[in-house]
Motif scaffolding. Structure first.
Motif, PDB file in Angstrom:
ATOM      1  N   ALA A 375      33.069  27.930  -4.009  1.00 17.67           N
ATOM      2  CA  ALA A 375      31.603  28.445  -3.672  1.00 17.67           C
ATOM      3  C   ALA A 375      31.380  28.026  -2.283  1.00 17.67           C
ATOM      4  O   ALA A 375      30.174  28.821  -1.541  1.00 17.67           O
ATOM      5  N   ASP A 376      31.745  27.328  -2.140  1.00 18.76           N
ATOM      6  CA  ASP A 376      31.808  26.971   0.147  1.00 18.76           C
ATOM      7  C   ASP A 376      31.887  28.158   0.434  1.00 18.76           C
ATOM      8  O   ASP A 376      31.329  28.615   1.295  1.00 18.76           O
ATOM      9  N   LEU A 377      33.679  29.137  -0.079  1.00 22.27           N
ATOM     10  CA  LEU A 377      33.767  30.082   0.306  1.00 22.27           C
ATOM     11  C   LEU A 377      32.908  31.517   0.695  1.00 22.27           C
ATOM     12  O   LEU A 377      32.401  32.134   0.943  1.00 22.27           O
ATOM     13  N   ASN A 378      32.495  31.772  -0.589  1.00 23.80           N
ATOM     14  CA  ASN A 378      31.300  32.933  -1.631  1.00 23.80           C
ATOM     15  C   ASN A 378      30.166  32.343  -0.161  1.00 23.80           C
ATOM     16  O   ASN A 378      29.483  33.540  -0.058  1.00 23.80           O
ATOM     17  N   ALA A 379      29.771  31.439   0.369  1.00 28.66           N
ATOM     18  CA  ALA A 379      28.733  30.899   0.157  1.00 28.66           C
ATOM     19  C   ALA A 379      28.793  31.491   1.579  1.00 28.66           C
ATOM     20  O   ALA A 379      27.657  31.873   2.908  1.00 28.66           O
ATOM     21  N   ARG A 380      30.397  31.228   2.900  1.00 26.85           N
ATOM     22  CA  ARG A 380      29.984  31.310   4.115  1.00 26.85           C
ATOM     23  C   ARG A 380      30.534  33.270   3.816  1.00 26.85           C
ATOM     24  O   ARG A 380      29.601  33.778   5.184  1.00 26.85           O
ATOM     25  N   THR A 381      30.714  33.949   2.346  1.00 30.16           N
ATOM     26  CA  THR A 381      31.121  35.379   2.701  1.00 30.16           C
ATOM     27  C   THR A 381      30.250  36.086   2.283  1.00 30.16           C
ATOM     28  O   THR A 381      29.697  36.885   3.053  1.00 30.16           O
ATOM     29  N   ALA A 382      29.704  36.294   1.687  1.00 34.40           N
ATOM     30  CA  ALA A 382      28.340  37.060   1.350  1.00 34.40           C
ATOM     31  C   ALA A 382      27.718  37.053   2.095  1.00 34.40           C
ATOM     32  O   ALA A 382      26.898  38.308   1.864  1.00 34.40           O
ATOM     33  N   PRO A 383      26.940  36.057   2.677  1.00 35.04           N
ATOM     34  CA  PRO A 383      25.242  37.007   4.067  1.00 35.04           C
ATOM     35  C   PRO A 383      26.368  38.035   4.651  1.00 35.04           C
ATOM     36  O   PRO A 383      25.686  39.157   5.215  1.00 35.04           O
ATOM     37  N   ASP A 384      28.063  37.737   4.928  1.00 37.18           N
ATOM     38  CA  ASP A 384      28.707  39.320   5.974  1.00 37.18           C
ATOM     39  C   ASP A 384      28.694  40.274   5.100  1.00 37.18           C
ATOM     40  O   ASP A 384      28.524  41.186   5.899  1.00 37.18           O
ATOM     41  N   GLU A 385      28.942  40.156   3.736  1.00 33.22           N
ATOM     42  CA  GLU A 385      28.810  41.421   2.766  1.00 33.22           C
ATOM     43  C   GLU A 385      28.232  42.159   2.977  1.00 33.22           C
ATOM     44  O   GLU A 385      27.903  43.080   2.840  1.00 33.22           O
ATOM     45  N   ALA A 386      26.874  40.804   2.747  1.00 27.86           N
ATOM     46  CA  ALA A 386      25.183  41.541   2.106  1.00 27.86           C
ATOM     47  C   ALA A 386      24.909  42.793   3.629  1.00 27.86           C
ATOM     48  O   ALA A 386      24.538  43.355   3.806  1.00 27.86           O
ATOM     49  N   ALA A 387      24.928  41.591   4.783  1.00 26.11           N
ATOM     50  CA  ALA A 387      24.954  42.569   6.143  1.00 26.11           C
ATOM     51  C   ALA A 387      25.067  43.808   6.951  1.00 26.11           C
ATOM     52  O   ALA A 387      24.781  44.584   6.588  1.00 26.11           O
TER      53      ALA A 387
END
Length: 398
Positions: A375-387
């Protein structure tokens, strides 16, 4: 469907601006027409004045197996034209080589992954063309892994030959689309044109990016099929580890392993940590013995990633997370495992290869932090992917 090279050859109106021009071709072994004629042969047969060729990493001939094996310049024995290496003594076109043409045609099959160096070569060509008042045309080809986006965005200061710009690992653009993005990113004043494909459907089964009516030809020696291309946004990270990525086997970059891991235990731990990250493909424990490269002639226990068949779900498969999870599982099972290699990967000195590959230390830090969760990696990565998905929207042509 029709690739850019085939459209250019079929339509005299598209070729007309090239009349009276000296034309260069940036190509590799996968630069072929529908009938498998190499692009240089087809372009010369069509009457274009091809005065030079350029080759990316692994060479025009695609003969060099490993990374950091440099290609020399040479004279083409059939046409007597110079062939300039952009992965030899130089990475960027020199003033001398830029003087051999007016328009460069870029006909490179890409793999849709930031680290695959053909896109960096495209950036360097565009920069050189802007400096020398030359035109660049991309003869567009499919992104064989389609439109999905995944991975951390490359951080400022982490640019390298495997990090052409601030994009995630899996960018979801074609070479032609990336050219437009580079021009805007770098504010280049360059004459640029894309000969677009016709009929490309990146979301359509069964290819999901790669059309089933076209032959696959290795764009580099260890890119033997579409399944490898699908796994590659994750398995390329293995190049920064002590684990074998399957070089020296018949399925490179579709598998990973080593002599001192228990593959079944690794897969079980992956399922325990984040079963939802394993959707879309199947993992199978295997044994293999590389004939060269890491762990050569040693029996390895490993895992093959099957991004194919009836269980493959293109929208659900997230190869970067699958491989990240494998690292996390190995770290959990073997806390002191010597996982990260340390050498000047792609000539990036003073940085760990795994960090160069990911465009920053975020992935490695997550793996090595025993308290960090998926969940920590998702939280770090998902905003980059959406942007990125939003940022790239104006550049989509298909």
């Amino acid at each position: 469907m029709t690739f850019g090279i085939d459209r250019l050859l079929a339509d005299p109106a598209l070729r007309k601006p090239l009349e009276g021009k000296r034309v260069a071709l940036l190509a590799h072994p996968a630069s072929v027409t529908r009938d498998l004629t190499h692009s240089v042969d087809a372009l010369i047969a069509a009457g274009l004045n091809v005065t030079a060729m350029f080759g990316p990493q692994h060479g025009v001939r695609g003969d060099l197996q490993d990374n950091m094996e440099e290609s020399p310049d040479f004279t083409d024995p059939t046409y007597g034209i110079p062939v300039f290496s952009l992965y030899g003594e130089v990475r960027r076109p020199t003033g001398q080589s830029m003087g051999t043409f007016d328009v460069m045609l870029v006909d490179l099959q890409d793999l849709g992954t930031r680290i695959y160096t053909f896109i960096t070569t495209l950036r360097y060509v565009l920069e050189a063309a802007a400096d020398h008042n030359k035109a660049v045309w991309v003869l567009d080809r499919p992104n064989p892994v389609g439109r999905p986006v995944e991975g951390l965005t490359l951080l400022p200061g982490w640019e390298s030959f495997v990090g052409a710009g601030p994009m995630p690992m899996r960018h979801g653009l074609t070479m032609g689309e990336l050219g437009h993005w580079f021009i805007d990113l770098l504010k280049l004043d360059v004459e640029y044109r894309v000969i677009e494909m016709e009929g490309w459907q990146p979301d359509a089964a069964p290819g999901f990016g790669w059309p089933s009516d076209r032959v696959w030809i290795n764009p580099s020696p260890n890119a033997p099929n579409v399944m490898m291309a699908r796994a590659y946004p994750g398995t390329v990270m293995l190049e920064g580890t002590t684990l074998s990525e399957g070089r020296g086997t018949t399925r490179p970059l579709e598998l990973f392993g080593a002599p001192d891991i228990d593959a079944r235990a690794v897969v079980a731990e992956m399922h325990r940590l984040a079963p939802d990250w394993l959707a879309g493909a199947r993992l199978r424990d295997i044994w293999f013995e590389p004939t060269f490269h890491k762990h050569v002639k040693m029996l390895c226990n490993g895992v093959q990633i099957h991004a194919e068949g009836p269980s493959y779900d293109h929208a659900a498969f997230r190869p970067w997370r699958v491989q990240a999870l494998a690292f996390k599982a190995i770290r959990a099972l073997y806390p002191d495992y010597d996982l990260w290699r340390d050498f000047p990967y792609e000539y990036a000195f003073g940085k760990l290869p795994i960090d160069v590959i990911n465009g920053g230390p975020g992935l490695r830090e997550w793996v090595d932090d025993a308290a960090a969760t998926p969940a920590d990696l998702n939280a770090r990565t998902a905003p980059d992917e959406a942007a990125w998905a939003e940022l790239r929207r104006p550049y989509l042509r298909y």
